[in-house]
Write an enzyme that holds these catalytic residues in place. Structure first.
Site, PDB file in Angstrom:
ATOM      1  CE  LYS A 187      30.404  34.184  39.569  1.00 31.17           C
ATOM      2  NZ  LYS A 187      31.322  34.803  38.611  1.00 31.17           N
ATOM      3  NE  ARG A 224      32.279  39.643  43.232  1.00 26.40           N
ATOM      4  CZ  ARG A 224      31.256  39.439  42.415  1.00 26.40           C
ATOM      5  NH1 ARG A 224      30.128  38.937  42.869  1.00 26.40           N
ATOM      6  NH2 ARG A 224      31.358  39.737  41.137  1.00 26.40           N
ATOM      7  NE  ARG A 260      28.549  39.817  31.145  1.00 23.56           N
ATOM      8  CZ  ARG A 260      28.805  39.428  32.389  1.00 23.56           C
ATOM      9  NH1 ARG A 260      28.640  38.162  32.746  1.00 23.56           N
ATOM     10  NH2 ARG A 260      29.254  40.293  33.278  1.00 23.56           N
ATOM     11  NE  ARG A 289      27.493  43.226  34.627  1.00 28.00           N
ATOM     12  CZ  ARG A 289      27.802  42.263  35.483  1.00 28.00           C
ATOM     13  NH1 ARG A 289      27.173  41.109  35.420  1.00 28.00           N
ATOM     14  NH2 ARG A 289      28.730  42.439  36.395  1.00 28.00           N
ATOM     15  NE  ARG A 333      33.220  42.826  36.970  1.00 23.86           N
ATOM     16  CZ  ARG A 333      32.475  42.415  35.938  1.00 23.86           C
ATOM     17  NH1 ARG A 333      32.527  43.064  34.791  1.00 23.86           N
ATOM     18  NH2 ARG A 333      31.688  41.380  36.065  1.00 23.86           N
TER      19      ARG A 333
HETATM   20  P1  AMP Z   1      28.426  40.311  39.330  1.00 25.67           P
HETATM   21  O1  AMP Z   1      27.131  40.476  38.616  1.00 25.67           O
HETATM   22  O2  AMP Z   1      28.449  39.110  40.233  1.00 25.67           O
HETATM   23  O3  AMP Z   1      29.606  40.363  38.392  1.00 25.67           O
HETATM   24  O4  AMP Z   1      28.582  41.583  40.312  1.00 25.67           O
HETATM   25  C1  AMP Z   1      28.637  42.881  39.798  1.00 25.67           C
HETATM   26  C2  AMP Z   1      29.210  43.819  40.828  1.00 25.67           C
HETATM   27  O5  AMP Z   1      28.380  43.841  41.993  1.00 25.67           O
HETATM   28  C3  AMP Z   1      30.588  43.458  41.342  1.00 25.67           C
HETATM   29  O6  AMP Z   1      31.642  43.901  40.497  1.00 25.67           O
HETATM   30  C4  AMP Z   1      30.597  44.170  42.701  1.00 25.67           C
HETATM   31  O7  AMP Z   1      30.783  45.557  42.535  1.00 25.67           O
HETATM   32  C5  AMP Z   1      29.170  43.955  43.182  1.00 25.67           C
HETATM   33  N1  AMP Z   1      29.036  42.698  43.944  1.00 25.67           N
HETATM   34  C6  AMP Z   1      28.338  41.582  43.591  1.00 25.67           C
HETATM   35  N2  AMP Z   1      28.448  40.637  44.531  1.00 25.67           N
HETATM   36  C7  AMP Z   1      29.243  41.141  45.501  1.00 25.67           C
HETATM   37  C8  AMP Z   1      29.771  40.635  46.728  1.00 25.67           C
HETATM   38  N3  AMP Z   1      29.503  39.384  47.139  1.00 25.67           N
HETATM   39  N4  AMP Z   1      30.555  41.464  47.473  1.00 25.67           N
HETATM   40  C9  AMP Z   1      30.844  42.707  47.079  1.00 25.67           C
HETATM   41  N5  AMP Z   1      30.412  43.246  45.918  1.00 25.67           N
HETATM   42  C10 AMP Z   1      29.618  42.468  45.129  1.00 25.67           C
END
Ligand code: AMP
Length: 214
Positions: free
Chosen positions: A14, A89, A128, A161, A172
């Site tokens: 994404k 989400r 990654r 990360r 996740r």
């Molecule tokens: P990502 O970079 O999109 O994988 O997001 C990393 C982390 O940020 C996720 O595992 C959540 O802990 C938090 N996060 C990101 N977007 C959201 C969302 N829309 N709702 C809740 N937590 C989020």
């Protein structure tokens, strides 16, 4: 103004595809993960609270996230639209987004689902790395940087990360299947959902994406 939502499990591409699309069509890219990671890095009160959820792979509660998102959406009021990556989400978040856009006479124009299997996600995320300065991501062994551990673009050090550790990735993924996947039906019911196979080459995914957008 056109607004796009990118859906897909962690590691489905994404962020990579949203960055590329944003550069190509001049629509800004908004990643809630990046917004939250910035808040953590800057040690804001919100960042400190969000950190514990993120490290465990849990969703950050809406009461922390929604204000941050709305502020960022409004900051870009003059832009040509938004590519949302990592938001919504959950179905309630999809409803909040609809209301937030409605207030400004806007809507989600297309939702794109990048489909990738759990095995592929685990394989991708274990390789990654990202640049802490420009956020560019690399994937070993297919898309490794030219120089081990160093960003090709700005020469800064690469990091992993913390939430890409396998145990956290599995959590996740579980949350994705339980809470995020139902959004697919939400957008399908609005007839704005398109599915793209995220296991194709990044170039093929991008050309499929351009077809959807255009
Ligand atoms: P990502 O970079 O999109 O994988 O997001 C990393 C982390 O940020 C996720 O595992 C959540 O802990 C938090 N996060 C990101 N977007 C959201 C969302 N829309 N709702 C809740 N937590 C989020």
């Amino acid at each position: 103004m056109r607004n796009f939502v990118f859906l897909g499990p962690p590691g489905s591409g994404k962020g990579t595809q949203a960055t590329r699309l944003s550069q190509k069509v001049g629509i800004r890219h908004l990643s809630t993960g990046d917004l939250l990671r910035n808040a953590v890095q800057e040690q804001t009160a919100l960042g400190m609270q969000a950190k514990e959820y993120m490290e465990k792979g849990d969703l950050v509660p809406d009461q922390l996230l929604l204000g941050l998102l709305e502020e960022s959406m409004n900051n870009g009021a003059m832009s040509k639209g938004t590519i949302l990556d990592g938001f919504p989400r959950t179905v309630p978040q999809a409803e909040s987004l609809r209301d937030m856009l409605n207030k400004n006479n806007m809507k989600v124009d297309a939702a794109v689902l990048l489909e990738v299997s759990d095995e592929e996600v685990i394989k991708r995320l274990s390789g990654r790395w990202f640049c802490t300065t420009c956020q560019r991501t690399y994937n070993y062994p297919m898309h490794a940087p030219k120089k081990e551990g160093i960003c090709d673009d700005d020469g800064h050090e690469l990091q992993r990360r913390r939430d890409d550790e396998e145990e956290v990735v599995r959590k996740r993924l579980h949350i994705y299947r339980e809470r995020t996947a139902p959004i697919v039906d939400f957008y399908r019911a609005e007839s704005i959902l398109t599915t793209i196979c995220g296991e194709q080459s990044p170039d093929k995914v991008f050309s499929d994406l351009l077809e959807v957008i255009q």
